[in-house]
Design a protein around this motif. Structure first.
Motif, short mmCIF file in Angstrom:
data_model
loop_
_atom_site.label_atom_id
_atom_site.label_comp_id
_atom_site.label_asym_id
_atom_site.label_seq_id
_atom_site.Cartn_x
_atom_site.Cartn_y
_atom_site.Cartn_z
N TRP A 260 0.83 -1.20 0.00
CA TRP A 260 0.00 0.00 0.00
C TRP A 260 0.87 1.25 0.00
O TRP A 260 2.03 1.22 0.39
N GLU A 261 0.28 2.32 -0.52
CA GLU A 261 0.95 3.60 -0.60
C GLU A 261 -0.02 4.69 -0.22
O GLU A 261 -1.24 4.50 -0.25
N VAL A 262 0.52 5.84 0.14
CA VAL A 262 -0.29 6.99 0.55
C VAL A 262 -0.09 8.11 -0.47
O VAL A 262 1.03 8.37 -0.90
N ILE A 263 -1.19 8.74 -0.86
CA ILE A 263 -1.15 9.83 -1.82
C ILE A 263 -1.80 11.07 -1.20
O ILE A 263 -2.89 11.00 -0.64
N HIS A 264 -1.09 12.19 -1.32
CA HIS A 264 -1.66 13.48 -0.92
C HIS A 264 -1.69 14.38 -2.15
O HIS A 264 -0.69 14.55 -2.82
N SER A 265 -2.85 14.92 -2.45
CA SER A 265 -2.99 15.86 -3.55
C SER A 265 -3.08 17.27 -2.99
O SER A 265 -4.07 17.63 -2.35
N ASN A 266 -2.04 18.05 -3.22
CA ASN A 266 -1.99 19.42 -2.72
C ASN A 266 -2.92 20.29 -3.57
O ASN A 266 -2.74 20.39 -4.78
N THR A 267 -3.87 20.92 -2.95
CA THR A 267 -4.81 21.78 -3.68
C THR A 267 -4.27 23.21 -3.83
O THR A 267 -4.89 24.04 -4.47
N LEU A 268 -3.12 23.47 -3.23
CA LEU A 268 -2.50 24.80 -3.20
C LEU A 268 -3.33 25.78 -2.39
O LEU A 268 -3.14 26.98 -2.47
N MET A 269 -4.27 25.26 -1.59
CA MET A 269 -5.11 26.11 -0.76
C MET A 269 -5.06 25.68 0.71
O MET A 269 -5.87 26.12 1.51
N GLU A 270 -4.11 24.80 1.06
CA GLU A 270 -3.99 24.34 2.43
C GLU A 270 -3.49 25.46 3.35
O GLU A 270 -2.75 26.33 2.92
#
Length: 92
Positions: free
Chosen positions: A51-61
């Motif tokens: 398994w792997e973890v993915i974070h999608s940066n919305t540039l609004m964090e």
């Protein structure tokens, strides 16, 4: 059903996923995905694999969220769990 029972049920669900198939956990950094990641880490100690973890940066964090996400990513990498930090190209 008590919270502990829900935790065991969630961990059992992860452990019963097909071992040969790659699994991806979408991590936003919020409370829900952080809780799910915690359960996945417990399951990992019990044999949950591939398994792997993915974070999608919305540039609004918010800045504090960026710091939390970065520290989680560093911890995952230390434990040999791939962490993918995806940022949009914004048309470039």
């Amino acid at each position: 059903m008590q919270l502990d029972s829900y935790q065991h049920q969630a961990i059992d669900t992860l452990l019963n996923l097909p071992k040969e198939e790659k699994k991806y956990l979408s991590f936003s950094g919020g409370k829900d995905s952080t809780a799910l990641l915690g359960l996945a880490l417990v399951a990992n100690q019990l044999g949950f694999s591939n398994w792997e973890v993915i974070h999608s940066n919305t540039l609004m964090e918010f800045p504090f969220m960026d710091a939390h996400i970065e520290s989680v990513g560093e911890e995952l990498e230390k434990n040999n769990i791939p962490f993918h930090y995806v940022t949009p190209s914004m048309g470039n």
